[in-house]
Design a protein around this motif. Sequence first.
Motif, PDB file in Angstrom:
ATOM      1  N   MET A  82       0.844  -1.154  -0.065  1.00 11.32           N
ATOM      2  CA  MET A  82       0.012  -0.028  -0.043  1.00 11.32           C
ATOM      3  C   MET A  82       0.855   1.222  -0.043  1.00 11.32           C
ATOM      4  SD  MET A  82      -2.384   1.051   2.961  1.00 11.32           S
ATOM      5  CE  MET A  82      -1.146   0.825   4.001  1.00 11.32           C
ATOM      6  N   PRO A  83       1.628   1.472   1.031  1.00 11.32           N
ATOM      7  CA  PRO A  83       2.489   2.890   1.040  1.00 11.32           C
ATOM      8  C   PRO A  83       3.497   2.522  -0.129  1.00 11.32           C
ATOM      9  CG  PRO A  83       2.495   1.908   3.184  1.00 11.32           C
ATOM     10  CD  PRO A  83       1.778   0.823   2.286  1.00 11.32           C
ATOM     11  N   GLU A  84       3.668   3.713  -0.948  1.00 10.99           N
ATOM     12  CA  GLU A  84       4.444   3.573  -1.856  1.00 10.99           C
ATOM     13  C   GLU A  84       5.709   4.319  -1.833  1.00 10.99           C
ATOM     14  OE1 GLU A  84       2.104   4.874  -5.347  1.00 10.99           O
ATOM     15  OE2 GLU A  84       1.071   2.656  -5.338  1.00 10.99           O
ATOM     16  N   ASN A  85       5.720   5.582  -1.337  1.00 13.43           N
ATOM     17  CA  ASN A  85       6.974   6.382  -1.053  1.00 13.43           C
ATOM     18  C   ASN A  85       7.677   5.930   0.076  1.00 13.43           C
ATOM     19  OD1 ASN A  85       5.103   7.183   0.698  1.00 13.43           O
ATOM     20  ND2 ASN A  85       5.741   9.418   0.579  1.00 13.43           N
ATOM     21  N   ASN A  86       9.020   5.736   0.383  1.00 10.72           N
ATOM     22  CA  ASN A  86       9.625   5.181   1.279  1.00 10.72           C
ATOM     23  C   ASN A  86      10.347   6.236   2.115  1.00 10.72           C
ATOM     24  OD1 ASN A  86       9.804   2.989   2.595  1.00 10.72           O
ATOM     25  ND2 ASN A  86      11.489   2.098   1.553  1.00 10.72           N
ATOM     26  N   VAL A 133     -16.904   5.567   6.315  1.00 14.55           N
ATOM     27  CA  VAL A 133     -15.488   5.713   5.755  1.00 14.55           C
ATOM     28  C   VAL A 133     -15.017   7.176   6.511  1.00 14.55           C
ATOM     29  CG1 VAL A 133     -14.462   6.711   3.732  1.00 14.55           C
ATOM     30  CG2 VAL A 133     -15.972   4.929   3.611  1.00 14.55           C
ATOM     31  N   ARG A 134     -15.986   8.108   6.756  1.00 19.32           N
ATOM     32  CA  ARG A 134     -15.478   9.363   7.387  1.00 19.32           C
ATOM     33  C   ARG A 134     -15.066   9.042   8.984  1.00 19.32           C
ATOM     34  NH1 ARG A 134     -19.554  11.746   4.639  1.00 19.32           N
ATOM     35  NH2 ARG A 134     -21.294  11.284   6.248  1.00 19.32           N
ATOM     36  N   ALA A 135     -15.752   8.155   9.563  1.00 23.35           N
ATOM     37  CA  ALA A 135     -15.466   7.786  11.055  1.00 23.35           C
ATOM     38  C   ALA A 135     -14.454   7.038  11.117  1.00 23.35           C
ATOM     39  CB  ALA A 135     -16.622   6.948  11.522  1.00 23.35           C
ATOM     40  N   PHE A 136     -13.939   6.011  10.070  1.00 18.77           N
ATOM     41  CA  PHE A 136     -12.761   5.366   9.993  1.00 18.77           C
ATOM     42  C   PHE A 136     -11.583   6.345   9.836  1.00 18.77           C
ATOM     43  CE2 PHE A 136      -9.275   2.812   8.541  1.00 18.77           C
ATOM     44  CZ  PHE A 136      -9.124   1.816   9.401  1.00 18.77           C
ATOM     45  N   ALA A 137     -11.828   7.283   9.096  1.00 13.19           N
ATOM     46  CA  ALA A 137     -10.725   8.323   8.705  1.00 13.19           C
ATOM     47  C   ALA A 137     -10.524   9.247  10.118  1.00 13.19           C
ATOM     48  CB  ALA A 137     -11.050   8.995   7.549  1.00 13.19           C
ATOM     49  N   GLY A 138     -11.475   9.285  10.616  1.00  8.53           N
ATOM     50  CA  GLY A 138     -11.283  10.003  11.909  1.00  8.53           C
ATOM     51  C   GLY A 138     -10.552   9.275  12.876  1.00  8.53           C
ATOM     52  N   CYS A 139     -10.774   8.007  13.017  1.00  2.59           N
ATOM     53  CA  CYS A 139      -9.696   7.173  13.953  1.00  2.59           C
ATOM     54  C   CYS A 139      -8.269   7.076  13.431  1.00  2.59           C
ATOM     55  CB  CYS A 139     -10.190   5.707  13.841  1.00  2.59           C
ATOM     56  SG  CYS A 139     -11.887   5.418  14.416  1.00  2.59           S
ATOM     57  N   VAL A 140      -8.143   7.168  12.095  1.00  2.34           N
ATOM     58  CA  VAL A 140      -6.750   7.101  11.688  1.00  2.34           C
ATOM     59  C   VAL A 140      -6.213   8.372  12.193  1.00  2.34           C
ATOM     60  CG1 VAL A 140      -5.301   7.106   9.681  1.00  2.34           C
ATOM     61  CG2 VAL A 140      -7.158   5.707   9.831  1.00  2.34           C
ATOM     62  N   ARG A 141      -6.730   9.571  11.874  1.00  2.00           N
ATOM     63  CA  ARG A 141      -6.215  10.951  12.292  1.00  2.00           C
ATOM     64  C   ARG A 141      -6.085  10.946  13.871  1.00  2.00           C
ATOM     65  NH1 ARG A 141      -9.720  12.844   8.854  1.00  2.00           N
ATOM     66  NH2 ARG A 141     -11.255  13.363  10.414  1.00  2.00           N
ATOM     67  N   SER A 190      -2.148   9.840   7.443  1.00  4.07           N
ATOM     68  CA  SER A 190      -3.540   9.925   6.840  1.00  4.07           C
ATOM     69  C   SER A 190      -3.759   9.511   5.466  1.00  4.07           C
ATOM     70  CB  SER A 190      -4.052  11.248   7.160  1.00  4.07           C
ATOM     71  OG  SER A 190      -4.362  11.536   8.563  1.00  4.07           O
ATOM     72  N   GLN A 191      -2.439   9.693   4.818  1.00  2.34           N
ATOM     73  CA  GLN A 191      -2.563   9.624   3.305  1.00  2.34           C
ATOM     74  C   GLN A 191      -2.897   8.089   2.942  1.00  2.34           C
ATOM     75  OE1 GLN A 191       1.453   9.737   1.527  1.00  2.34           O
ATOM     76  NE2 GLN A 191       2.113  10.145   3.486  1.00  2.34           N
ATOM     77  N   TYR A 192      -2.536   7.292   3.974  1.00  4.45           N
ATOM     78  CA  TYR A 192      -2.916   5.627   3.905  1.00  4.45           C
ATOM     79  C   TYR A 192      -4.154   5.141   4.382  1.00  4.45           C
ATOM     80  CZ  TYR A 192       2.224   6.206   2.979  1.00  4.45           C
ATOM     81  OH  TYR A 192       3.664   6.559   2.749  1.00  4.45           O
ATOM     82  N   THR A 193      -5.027   6.118   4.770  1.00  2.21           N
ATOM     83  CA  THR A 193      -6.104   5.699   5.328  1.00  2.21           C
ATOM     84  C   THR A 193      -7.046   4.645   4.677  1.00  2.21           C
ATOM     85  OG1 THR A 193      -6.361   7.829   6.482  1.00  2.21           O
ATOM     86  CG2 THR A 193      -8.530   6.841   6.167  1.00  2.21           C
ATOM     87  N   LYS A 194      -7.054   4.977   3.042  1.00  2.00           N
ATOM     88  CA  LYS A 194      -7.913   4.170   2.308  1.00  2.00           C
ATOM     89  C   LYS A 194      -7.581   2.673   2.366  1.00  2.00           C
ATOM     90  CE  LYS A 194     -10.345   4.688  -2.074  1.00  2.00           C
ATOM     91  NZ  LYS A 194     -10.413   3.094  -2.527  1.00  2.00           N
ATOM     92  N   GLY A 195      -6.101   2.522   2.344  1.00  2.33           N
ATOM     93  CA  GLY A 195      -5.517   1.196   2.366  1.00  2.33           C
ATOM     94  C   GLY A 195      -5.490   0.578   3.743  1.00  2.33           C
ATOM     95  N   LEU A 201      -0.945  -0.318  13.934  1.00  2.00           N
ATOM     96  CA  LEU A 201      -0.210   0.541  14.148  1.00  2.00           C
ATOM     97  C   LEU A 201       0.905   0.682  15.209  1.00  2.00           C
ATOM     98  CD1 LEU A 201      -2.849   3.591  13.615  1.00  2.00           C
ATOM     99  CD2 LEU A 201      -1.024   2.762  11.831  1.00  2.00           C
ATOM    100  N   VAL A 202       0.572  -0.306  16.108  1.00  3.06           N
ATOM    101  CA  VAL A 202       1.195  -0.398  17.137  1.00  3.06           C
ATOM    102  C   VAL A 202       2.543  -1.181  16.769  1.00  3.06           C
ATOM    103  CG1 VAL A 202       1.897  -1.788  19.461  1.00  3.06           C
ATOM    104  CG2 VAL A 202      -0.391  -0.493  19.369  1.00  3.06           C
TER     105      VAL A 202
END
Length: 344
Positions: free
Chosen positions: A1-5, A237-245, A260-265, A281-282
């Motif tokens: 998922m994450p592309e830039n390293n 989708v909004r609530a999940f994004a809120g959790c990531v934030r 946050s840029q990886y929220t969708k993945g 995340l841990v």
Amino acid sequence: MPENNQTTASPDIDLIKTLPTKRIKHPRVVEVMTELNTLIYPDSQDSILLVCGPTGAGKTTLARHMVDTALERARPQMESDSGVIPAVFVEAPSSGENDFSWRLFYQRILMQLGDNLNAPKVVYGVDAQTGQMLRRRPSNGNTLAALRSAVGEGLRERQVQFLIVDEAAHMIRQTRGRHRLEIQLDTLKSLANECGTQMVLVGSYDLYQLVALSGQLARRIHVLHFDRYREDRPEDVRAFAGCVRTFENALPNLWGGQLSQYTKGLHANTLGCVGTLSSVLVRAAKFAEASGAWSADSLNRALLTEAQRKRILEEILDGETAIGPSFTRIMPDVERAAAKSKKS
Ligand SMILES: Nc1ncnc2c1ncn2[C@@H]1O[C@H](COP(=O)(O)OP(=O)(O)O)[C@@H](O)[C@H]1O
Ligand SMILES: [Mg+2]
């Protein structure tokens, strides 16, 4: 998922240590807690409540929080009357090959009630001829009847308003046949009614599926669905994004605004389960700690594998199909309909 390293500032080790203990208050938790708090009250008819949802949704965390909150709220009362314990949390013992061990289960409850297990227990009984209560008589504290009686007495004396049984599927998984299952739940129900203690059974969808085996049980038990955040519902989708934030803001130096840029993945990988998100995340933070700096690679390595994700998704879809629209209280949607038509 994450592309830039790209890497960010070196991780703050002390803060990473606090990450696993950081509990976030997100909309689904609030929803389920509000419903539970509404249904838990003295003399409620709902003596058994069932909370079920996917593994990693955060059910155990919520259950423990419910108990902590109840204890906190009752603190003044507990200080003035040290015998009172308003809420108790126990994990149903796993039974392995054998039938569920009521003995172990009762012992765990007694431990929470602060009972001295070595002290002799008393058994109450009713004289079959006169119908009168028999006096307390000392008995061997190890008989199941004595344990049950001690639990009943303890719940009453401690004025336990609700008892949470986590991993409740253990109680019924080994039970053969519908009839036995009804007996198990009747035992709980009579304990609840005798003591004025509401029983909250917590577990994944297999718990619901077992209860749903019997129409009689399904009718008598209120089910609360601890649903995941679904990718096909905009508010989810909004609530999940809120959790990531929220997780991102908890460790700003570690994630450096890059999470946050990886929220969708993350939503896709964790299937919208906040507990799973927390675990990922841990782990990512741990990888970052080990390598000295956070990079997208630490996140990549922390994700569920595709095989794990697929397995969990199958379980979730089965569970969501079983629990059905009457319990989820939403209209069937594309994903569920597709899963159904694939099966039939
Ligand atoms: N609201 C939350 N905030 C932060 N972490 C959470 C939250 N809910 C769950 N977790 C974490 O996610 C992991 C799994 O949660 P758990 O409650 O055990 O899920 P479940 O019982 O539904 O399988 C645990 O490590 C827990 O600490
Ligand atoms: Mg759990």
